[in-house]
Design a protein around this motif. Structure first.
Motif, PDB file in Angstrom:
ATOM      1  N   LEU A  29       0.749  -1.215  -0.067  1.00 11.69           N
ATOM      2  CA  LEU A  29      -0.205  -0.110   0.084  1.00 11.69           C
ATOM      3  C   LEU A  29       0.863   1.340  -0.080  1.00 11.69           C
ATOM      4  O   LEU A  29       0.687   2.158  -0.848  1.00 11.69           O
ATOM      5  CB  LEU A  29      -0.555   0.057   1.305  1.00 11.69           C
ATOM      6  CG  LEU A  29      -1.818   1.264   1.326  1.00 11.69           C
ATOM      7  CD1 LEU A  29      -2.674   1.432   0.276  1.00 11.69           C
ATOM      8  CD2 LEU A  29      -2.496   1.250   2.607  1.00 11.69           C
ATOM      9  N   ALA A  30       1.969   1.168   0.821  1.00  6.34           N
ATOM     10  CA  ALA A  30       2.897   2.449   0.871  1.00  6.34           C
ATOM     11  C   ALA A  30       3.485   2.619  -0.490  1.00  6.34           C
ATOM     12  O   ALA A  30       3.793   3.742  -1.030  1.00  6.34           O
ATOM     13  CB  ALA A  30       3.783   2.198   2.115  1.00  6.34           C
ATOM     14  N   ASP A  31       3.892   1.591  -1.201  1.00  2.95           N
ATOM     15  CA  ASP A  31       4.559   1.587  -2.485  1.00  2.95           C
ATOM     16  C   ASP A  31       3.690   2.126  -3.487  1.00  2.95           C
ATOM     17  O   ASP A  31       3.996   2.839  -4.304  1.00  2.95           O
ATOM     18  CB  ASP A  31       5.277   0.299  -3.025  1.00  2.95           C
ATOM     19  CG  ASP A  31       6.200  -0.206  -1.983  1.00  2.95           C
ATOM     20  OD1 ASP A  31       6.924   0.833  -1.479  1.00  2.95           O
ATOM     21  OD2 ASP A  31       6.872  -1.234  -1.945  1.00  2.95           O
ATOM     22  N   ALA A  32       2.445   1.688  -3.267  1.00  2.00           N
ATOM     23  CA  ALA A  32       1.402   2.226  -4.413  1.00  2.00           C
ATOM     24  C   ALA A  32       1.383   3.875  -4.276  1.00  2.00           C
ATOM     25  O   ALA A  32       1.147   4.512  -5.032  1.00  2.00           O
ATOM     26  CB  ALA A  32       0.167   1.402  -4.107  1.00  2.00           C
ATOM     27  N   ALA A  33       1.225   4.291  -2.949  1.00  3.11           N
ATOM     28  CA  ALA A  33       1.198   5.641  -2.683  1.00  3.11           C
ATOM     29  C   ALA A  33       2.367   6.234  -3.068  1.00  3.11           C
ATOM     30  O   ALA A  33       2.362   7.279  -3.811  1.00  3.11           O
ATOM     31  CB  ALA A  33       0.848   5.808  -1.217  1.00  3.11           C
ATOM     32  N   ASN A  34       3.423   5.542  -2.921  1.00  2.00           N
ATOM     33  CA  ASN A  34       4.821   6.166  -3.375  1.00  2.00           C
ATOM     34  C   ASN A  34       4.785   6.533  -5.103  1.00  2.00           C
ATOM     35  O   ASN A  34       5.142   7.724  -5.338  1.00  2.00           O
ATOM     36  CB  ASN A  34       5.881   5.257  -3.179  1.00  2.00           C
ATOM     37  CG  ASN A  34       7.198   5.489  -3.390  1.00  2.00           C
ATOM     38  OD1 ASN A  34       7.515   6.496  -3.897  1.00  2.00           O
ATOM     39  ND2 ASN A  34       8.325   4.676  -2.999  1.00  2.00           N
TER      40      ASN A  34
END
Length: 213
Positions: free
Chosen positions: A59-64
């Motif tokens: 999820l954090a990477d998708a936001a990244n």
């Protein structure tokens, strides 16, 4: 080349948009968003701290990737600010994973090794694919480096998840899962520190800290 710079220096001008890099970011965004949903469900069903931690990482990477797409082509100061935000969020994620790991250790949760293995392998393939696509774009400003660092850490983390699945299967305890989740927390915090340091350096120097591409 100096004639093309603004009066405040080239680092503050808007760079040309790298269309190849933009396409790679869109593909990586889709892969990570999909894997977040898969691991979120699987991690909860299997009772695995490392899978749940990896789901949050997706999820954090998708936001990244979404933030990177948003600031692509903007002036360096905005890219550095975006990288700083991503570094701080990555650090928060690492601390959350550490807390979840501690809770599982206290509760002595034993996850389902088979689910961990299957989903961990799927996640590994997804992250290796993203890391390969992003490898040639790993150099440059803090924003680009933050994308590469997150992708690299994910591939390492998925190898650890697979090792944890084997450990849980072999020992019948949840300790391998707990150890791996702890390692993933450490990776998140150390990656956050690296991203924050470079983004702050870029904000202080106005771009002089950006390595050559």
């Amino acid at each position: 080349m100096a004639a093309g710079c603004c009066s405040g220096g080239c680092s503050s001008s808007r760079p040309p948009v790298d269309r190849t890099y933009r396409r790679v970011l869109w593909m990586a965004l889709g892969i990570n968003a999909g894997m977040f949903l898969v691991e979120l469900v699987a991690g909860a069903a299997a009772g695995s701290a490392s899978l749940q931690a990896d789901a949050m990482d997706f999820l954090a990477d998708a936001a990244n990737y979404a933030i990177s797409l948003l600031v692509l082509g903007m002036a360096l100061v905005w890219r550095a600010r975006a990288a700083l935000l991503k570094g701080l969020s990555l650090g928060v994620l690492g601390l959350w994973v550490a807390g979840q790991t501690a809770w599982n250790a206290i509760a002595q949760t034993v996850p389902e090794a088979e689910v961990m293995g299957v989903v961990g392998m799927l996640a590994l393939l997804a992250n290796i694919g993203c890391a390969v696509m992003l490898y040639v774009h790993r150099n440059g400003d803090a924003n680009r480096q933050s994308v590469w660092i997150c992708s690299r850490n994910d591939a390492i983390a998925n190898l650890a998840v697979l090792a944890a699945a084997g450990g849980v299967f072999g020992t019948g305890t949840g300790w391998p899962d707990i150890v791996v989740a702890g390692i993933m927390a450490a990776l998140s915090v150390s990656g956050a520190v690296q991203i924050i340091r470079q983004s702050l350096a870029e904000l202080r120097t106005g771009g002089a800290a950006v390595p050559a591409e």
